[in-house]
Structure formats: structure tokens, C-alpha cells
Motif scaffolding. Structure first.
Motif, PDB file in Angstrom:
ATOM      1  N   LEU A 123       0.820  -1.209   0.000  1.00 59.10           N
ATOM      2  CA  LEU A 123       0.000   0.000   0.000  1.00 59.10           C
ATOM      3  C   LEU A 123       0.853   1.257   0.000  1.00 59.10           C
ATOM      4  CD1 LEU A 123      -2.783  -1.127   2.492  1.00 59.10           C
ATOM      5  CD2 LEU A 123      -3.036  -0.742   0.044  1.00 59.10           C
ATOM      6  N   ARG A 124       1.901   1.268   0.814  1.00 61.19           N
ATOM      7  CA  ARG A 124       2.775   2.435   0.845  1.00 61.19           C
ATOM      8  C   ARG A 124       3.445   2.646  -0.513  1.00 61.19           C
ATOM      9  NH1 ARG A 124       3.580   4.462   5.907  1.00 61.19           N
ATOM     10  NH2 ARG A 124       2.924   3.117   7.627  1.00 61.19           N
ATOM     11  N   GLY A 125       3.865   1.555  -1.120  1.00 57.85           N
ATOM     12  CA  GLY A 125       4.480   1.659  -2.427  1.00 57.85           C
ATOM     13  C   GLY A 125       3.521   2.183  -3.476  1.00 57.85           C
ATOM     14  N   ALA A 126       2.257   1.751  -3.386  1.00 54.23           N
ATOM     15  CA  ALA A 126       1.252   2.231  -4.329  1.00 54.23           C
ATOM     16  C   ALA A 126       1.010   3.729  -4.157  1.00 54.23           C
ATOM     17  CB  ALA A 126      -0.049   1.458  -4.134  1.00 54.23           C
ATOM     18  N   VAL A 138      -5.267  11.099  -0.676  1.00 52.02           N
ATOM     19  CA  VAL A 138      -5.811  11.456   0.632  1.00 52.02           C
ATOM     20  C   VAL A 138      -6.424  10.213   1.270  1.00 52.02           C
ATOM     21  CG1 VAL A 138      -6.253  13.835  -0.077  1.00 52.02           C
ATOM     22  CG2 VAL A 138      -8.069  12.132  -0.297  1.00 52.02           C
ATOM     23  N   GLY A 139      -6.719  10.324   2.558  1.00 56.46           N
ATOM     24  CA  GLY A 139      -7.278   9.205   3.295  1.00 56.46           C
ATOM     25  C   GLY A 139      -8.756   9.382   3.593  1.00 56.46           C
ATOM     26  N   ILE A 140      -9.335   8.341   4.161  1.00 54.74           N
ATOM     27  CA  ILE A 140     -10.751   8.368   4.525  1.00 54.74           C
ATOM     28  C   ILE A 140     -11.026   9.502   5.504  1.00 54.74           C
ATOM     29  CG2 ILE A 140     -12.601   7.048   5.640  1.00 54.74           C
ATOM     30  CD1 ILE A 140     -11.106   4.511   4.744  1.00 54.74           C
ATOM     31  N   HIS A 141     -10.087   9.729   6.425  1.00 55.60           N
ATOM     32  CA  HIS A 141     -10.290  10.765   7.436  1.00 55.60           C
ATOM     33  C   HIS A 141     -10.366  12.155   6.812  1.00 55.60           C
ATOM     34  CE1 HIS A 141      -6.024  10.418   6.678  1.00 55.60           C
ATOM     35  NE2 HIS A 141      -5.801  11.578   7.268  1.00 55.60           N
ATOM     36  N   ASP A 142      -9.804  12.311   5.608  1.00 57.50           N
ATOM     37  CA  ASP A 142      -9.835  13.608   4.935  1.00 57.50           C
ATOM     38  C   ASP A 142     -11.179  13.884   4.263  1.00 57.50           C
ATOM     39  OD1 ASP A 142      -7.079  14.433   5.388  1.00 57.50           O
ATOM     40  OD2 ASP A 142      -6.527  12.824   4.015  1.00 57.50           O
ATOM     41  N   THR A 234       1.854   7.348  16.672  1.00 57.35           N
ATOM     42  CA  THR A 234       2.410   8.673  16.417  1.00 57.35           C
ATOM     43  C   THR A 234       3.156   8.687  15.086  1.00 57.35           C
ATOM     44  OG1 THR A 234       2.679   9.039  18.794  1.00 57.35           O
ATOM     45  CG2 THR A 234       3.919  10.472  17.313  1.00 57.35           C
ATOM     46  N   GLY A 235       2.818   9.640  14.228  1.00 59.53           N
ATOM     47  CA  GLY A 235       3.471   9.735  12.932  1.00 59.53           C
ATOM     48  C   GLY A 235       2.968   8.753  11.898  1.00 59.53           C
ATOM     49  N   GLN A 236       1.929   8.008  12.212  1.00 57.40           N
ATOM     50  CA  GLN A 236       1.402   6.996  11.310  1.00 57.40           C
ATOM     51  C   GLN A 236       0.745   7.642  10.088  1.00 57.40           C
ATOM     52  OE1 GLN A 236      -1.043   4.186  13.383  1.00 57.40           O
ATOM     53  NE2 GLN A 236      -2.257   3.656  11.583  1.00 57.40           N
ATOM     54  N   ASP A 237       0.945   7.038   8.916  1.00 57.69           N
ATOM     55  CA  ASP A 237       0.289   7.506   7.703  1.00 57.69           C
ATOM     56  C   ASP A 237      -1.127   6.941   7.693  1.00 57.69           C
ATOM     57  OD1 ASP A 237      -0.597   8.179   5.187  1.00 57.69           O
ATOM     58  OD2 ASP A 237       1.290   7.680   4.182  1.00 57.69           O
ATOM     59  N   LEU A 238      -2.091   7.768   8.050  1.00 56.00           N
ATOM     60  CA  LEU A 238      -3.467   7.305   8.180  1.00 56.00           C
ATOM     61  C   LEU A 238      -4.088   6.942   6.844  1.00 56.00           C
ATOM     62  CD1 LEU A 238      -4.760   9.841  10.857  1.00 56.00           C
ATOM     63  CD2 LEU A 238      -3.912   7.512  11.218  1.00 56.00           C
ATOM     64  N   ARG A 239      -3.474   7.328   5.752  1.00 56.80           N
ATOM     65  CA  ARG A 239      -3.988   6.920   4.445  1.00 56.80           C
ATOM     66  C   ARG A 239      -3.786   5.435   4.223  1.00 56.80           C
ATOM     67  NH1 ARG A 239      -0.531  10.546   0.565  1.00 56.80           N
ATOM     68  NH2 ARG A 239       1.038   9.556   1.895  1.00 56.80           N
ATOM     69  N   VAL A 240      -2.782   4.869   4.878  1.00 59.29           N
ATOM     70  CA  VAL A 240      -2.442   3.464   4.701  1.00 59.29           C
ATOM     71  C   VAL A 240      -3.086   2.591   5.770  1.00 59.29           C
ATOM     72  CG1 VAL A 240      -0.544   1.798   4.695  1.00 59.29           C
ATOM     73  CG2 VAL A 240      -0.266   4.006   3.572  1.00 59.29           C
ATOM     74  N   ASP A 241      -3.060   3.056   6.987  1.00 63.04           N
ATOM     75  CA  ASP A 241      -3.449   2.189   8.093  1.00 63.04           C
ATOM     76  C   ASP A 241      -4.240   2.958   9.138  1.00 63.04           C
ATOM     77  OD1 ASP A 241      -3.672  -0.089   9.576  1.00 63.04           O
ATOM     78  OD2 ASP A 241      -1.631  -0.076  10.352  1.00 63.04           O
ATOM     79  N   LEU A 242      -5.433   3.365   8.794  1.00 62.47           N
ATOM     80  CA  LEU A 242      -6.315   4.046   9.735  1.00 62.47           C
ATOM     81  C   LEU A 242      -6.871   3.027  10.711  1.00 62.47           C
ATOM     82  CD1 LEU A 242      -7.750   6.831  10.281  1.00 62.47           C
ATOM     83  CD2 LEU A 242      -9.636   5.946   8.902  1.00 62.47           C
ATOM     84  N   PRO A 243      -6.727   3.246  12.031  1.00 62.47           N
ATOM     85  CA  PRO A 243      -7.287   2.292  13.001  1.00 62.47           C
ATOM     86  C   PRO A 243      -8.780   2.111  12.765  1.00 62.47           C
ATOM     87  CG  PRO A 243      -5.875   3.882  14.095  1.00 62.47           C
ATOM     88  CD  PRO A 243      -6.023   4.363  12.689  1.00 62.47           C
ATOM     89  N   ALA A 244      -9.261   0.886  12.903  1.00 59.25           N
ATOM     90  CA  ALA A 244     -10.664   0.602  12.622  1.00 59.25           C
ATOM     91  C   ALA A 244     -11.179  -0.490  13.552  1.00 59.25           C
ATOM     92  CB  ALA A 244     -10.846   0.174  11.174  1.00 59.25           C
ATOM     93  N   ILE A 245     -12.457  -0.385  13.894  1.00 53.78           N
ATOM     94  CA  ILE A 245     -13.156  -1.433  14.613  1.00 53.78           C
ATOM     95  C   ILE A 245     -14.522  -1.619  13.963  1.00 53.78           C
ATOM     96  CG2 ILE A 245     -11.996  -0.894  16.808  1.00 53.78           C
ATOM     97  CD1 ILE A 245     -14.785   0.215  17.725  1.00 53.78           C
ATOM     98  N   ILE A 263     -11.202   3.735  22.060  1.00 59.25           N
ATOM     99  CA  ILE A 263     -10.595   4.051  20.779  1.00 59.25           C
ATOM    100  C   ILE A 263     -10.305   5.545  20.706  1.00 59.25           C
ATOM    101  CG2 ILE A 263     -11.620   2.121  19.524  1.00 59.25           C
ATOM    102  CD1 ILE A 263     -13.855   3.928  18.635  1.00 59.25           C
ATOM    103  N   GLN A 264      -9.496   5.933  19.757  1.00 58.97           N
ATOM    104  CA  GLN A 264      -9.098   7.331  19.634  1.00 58.97           C
ATOM    105  C   GLN A 264     -10.114   8.107  18.814  1.00 58.97           C
ATOM    106  OE1 GLN A 264      -5.114   7.847  18.249  1.00 58.97           O
ATOM    107  NE2 GLN A 264      -5.101  10.043  18.596  1.00 58.97           N
ATOM    108  N   ALA A 265     -10.758   9.061  19.445  1.00 60.19           N
ATOM    109  CA  ALA A 265     -11.755   9.882  18.757  1.00 60.19           C
ATOM    110  C   ALA A 265     -11.105  10.670  17.636  1.00 60.19           C
ATOM    111  CB  ALA A 265     -12.424  10.830  19.745  1.00 60.19           C
ATOM    112  N   GLY A 266     -11.777  10.716  16.489  1.00 64.95           N
ATOM    113  CA  GLY A 266     -11.278  11.465  15.348  1.00 64.95           C
ATOM    114  C   GLY A 266     -10.228  10.762  14.534  1.00 64.95           C
ATOM    115  N   TYR A 267      -9.729   9.622  15.008  1.00 66.83           N
ATOM    116  CA  TYR A 267      -8.683   8.892  14.305  1.00 66.83           C
ATOM    117  C   TYR A 267      -8.999   7.417  14.139  1.00 66.83           C
ATOM    118  CZ  TYR A 267      -5.678  12.976  14.934  1.00 66.83           C
ATOM    119  OH  TYR A 267      -5.143  14.238  14.888  1.00 66.83           O
ATOM    120  N   THR A 268     -10.177   6.979  14.546  1.00 65.48           N
ATOM    121  CA  THR A 268     -10.539   5.571  14.460  1.00 65.48           C
ATOM    122  C   THR A 268     -11.813   5.413  13.644  1.00 65.48           C
ATOM    123  OG1 THR A 268      -9.604   5.180  16.659  1.00 65.48           O
ATOM    124  CG2 THR A 268     -11.006   3.449  15.742  1.00 65.48           C
ATOM    125  N   LEU A 269     -11.738   4.604  12.624  1.00 65.68           N
ATOM    126  CA  LEU A 269     -12.892   4.320  11.788  1.00 65.68           C
ATOM    127  C   LEU A 269     -13.793   3.306  12.488  1.00 65.68           C
ATOM    128  CD1 LEU A 269     -14.202   4.484   8.891  1.00 65.68           C
ATOM    129  CD2 LEU A 269     -12.802   2.476   8.364  1.00 65.68           C
TER     130      LEU A 269
END
Length: 294
Positions: A123-126, A138-142, A234-245, A263-269
Motif C-alpha cells: 500500500l505504501r508503495g502504491a 488522501v485518506g478516509i479521514h480527509d 504517532t506519525g502513522q500515515d493514516l492513508r495506509v493504516d487508519l485504526p478501525a473497529i 478508541i481514539q476519537a477522530g482517528y478511528t474508523l
């Protein structure tokens, strides 16, 4: 098989507004599409053959093989989107996803550069490949923030004092481990780390916690204050690995003896939020969103 376009115009009348959703496997692409529909943002769907589910295949204006990098870039160049949103998994292809040996041969140099390190490396390579070709990724959070966890209590139950102490412990441990690129989740029991997520993912980590926190075969009573904590690194690329439940996470947490999930509000799907909250209420687990800056 090569990249195929359904009969639509390749000229976008509003390229500065148009988004392209690159749809992989799972229900998540459909949820993002529904969120974009609600917000009124125009978008097109580029489906990955062998991965995209039926609803997204029906909405797709183009379909491309996973291995046909040149074909995907050609479609994106023709559409000229403002940004690209990769959504969905690419880890369990059906046979249709891997039949195009010709595409693999044609793109062998690019594939060699982005493969060889698991799904995250792929995914990062893509993403780098897309950006190198002038596309803003951009990511889902955007684009679909309504799918992320709000702050506060989400279900009918709240954590007790023991659970709150374990949540604080879990947050501290995950913060300390962030520099080492360990997983996003931890199970804490009686303020002690019971299991930390590794490459196996949250569900398997919870299965391990179930075996460790109870008697053999998962029987017996879980330790008091057992909680699942899941945060963005910290520093995670949320476009690649957004926390999810989702509902499955809740079921696995309940089986592991957890009293609840933080879970982390605003950062967890939250996948299927209503169903996830309902499952937590049914299982007797609290579900809470924590305000922690990533």
C-alpha cells in the motif's frame, strides 16, 4: 485482461472538485461512497478487479487489474482527479485478481519496487507511485470524517474505575511503543499488558488475549478491568493504516473477556457504527472515544 472502461466520457467537467475512489475489498469502500453521497461531493469509482464487492463494481466507471499499474495510471490521467482515495483491502484476492500475467510482466519493475514486505509495504508503495505520477492521495479521514469515532461514550455503558485505570495504562504503553512501529492495539488486564498487537492484527491479538487471560480453552472469568485500547501510532500515515473497529471486533473483545473498548476519537474508523454500538450494548461492553492528539 487489461484496464477496461465502461462507456462513459473520460472528460471530467469539474476536475478541480472530482475525487476518485479506488475500491478494494470489503464494505468500507461502500461506506465511504455513501458518506461522499451525503456530503454531495462528486466522485468516480475505479474498481480493482477481483477485490471490489458487487455494490462498488456496479458504481465503477472503470475496472482495472491489481497488477495493471500502467492501465490504472492511464485511467487516472484521463480523469484528472483533484485527489485519489484508496479504500479497501487487497490481501485476499479471488482468482480473477491474479489471472493477468501479462500485466504483471509489463509492470514487473514497478511491482518489484512495491512488493516484498506484506500488505503495508504494498500500500505504501502504491501511494508513492501515485504521488510520483502527480496525483494527490488522501485518506478516509480527509473526505469522510463522519465515519470516524466521536469523543465520549458511544453506547449505554460507561467504564468503571478499574477499566479507566487500565485504559490509562494502555494509552501509556502504546505511546511508549509507537517509536518501534508496534501495532495499534493492546489488551490490558488489571493495569497490566496482557497482549500487544503485532502483524497478526487486532482479531488474532484478541484471540491470544483470551487464551492468556482465562483458563485453558478460554474458560473461566477474565481479570477485572480488562479492556481493549486502540490508538493511531504517532506519525502513522493514516492513508495506509487508519485504526478501525467493527461488530466483529466487539465480538472478539467480548470473547476475550474485555469489559469494554477505548478508541481514539477522530482517528478511528467505526465500520457500521450503529451495528457496532448495538453489538457492544448486547455484549455488555462499554465503547468510548478518547480525545488524544496523534
Amino acid at each position: 485482461m487489461t484496464a477496461s472502461l465502461q462507456p462513459t466520457s473520460l472528460v471530467d467537467p469539474h476536475p478541480e472538485e472530482r475525487l476518485v475512489l479506488v475500491a478494494g475489498a470489503g464494505r468500507l469502500p461502500e461506506l465511504v461512497a455513501e458518506s461522499l453521497d451525503r456530503s454531495g461531493r462528486p466522485f468516480r469509482v475505479l474498481a480493482i478487479r477481483g477485490f471490489a464487492e458487487r455494490p462498488m463494481r456496479a458504481r465503477a466507471e472503470a475496472t482495472v487489474d491489481l497488477l495493471d499499474i500502467a492501465g490504472a495510471l492511464q485511467i487516472l490521467e484521463a480523469w484528472g482527479p483533484a485527489c485519489v482515495i484508496p479504500v479497501g483491502g487487497v490481501s485476499r484476492p479471488n482468482p480473477a485478481a491474479i489471472l493477468n500475467a501479462a500485466a504483471a510482466l509489463r509492470n514487473r519493475d514497478a511491482l518489484r519496487a512495491i512488493s516484498g514486505g506484506g500488505d503495508d509495504r504494498l500500500l505504501r508503495g502504491a501511494l508513492v507511485l501515485l504521488e510520483d505520477n502527480g496525483h494527490r492521495v488522501v485518506g478516509i479521514h480527509d473526505v469522510a470524517p463522519d465515519l470516524l469515532s466521536p469523543e465520549g461514550q458511544l453506547g449505554r455503558l460507561a467504564p468503571d474505575l478499574a477499566a479507566r485505570a487500565s485504559i490509562a495504562t494502555g494509552c501509556g504503553i502504546l505511546a511508549a511503543l509507537a517509536a518501534y512501529d508496534v501495532g495499534q492495539a493492546i489488551v490490558v488486564a488489571a493495569q497490566r499488558a496482557l497482549a500487544v498487537e503485532g502483524p497478526e492484527g487486532t482479531d488474532r491479538m484478541l484471540a491470544r488475549a483470551r487464551a492468556l487471560g482465562r483458563k485453558p480453552f478460554g474458560l473461566g472469568t477474565a481479570q477485572p478491568g480488562t479492556v481493549l485500547v486502540k490508538l493511531a501510532k504517532t506519525g502513522q500515515d493514516l492513508r495506509v493504516d487508519l485504526p478501525a473497529i467493527g461488530p466483529r471486533t466487539v465480538k472478539a473483545a467480548a470473547a476475550a473477556g474485555c469489559a469494554g473498548i477505548a478508541i481514539q476519537a477522530g482517528y478511528t474508523l467505526i465500520i457500521d457504527r450503529d451495528a457496532t454500538v448495538a453489538e457492544a450494548d448486547r455484549a455488555g461492553l462499554f465503547l468510548i472515544g478518547l480525545r488524544i492528539e496523534a
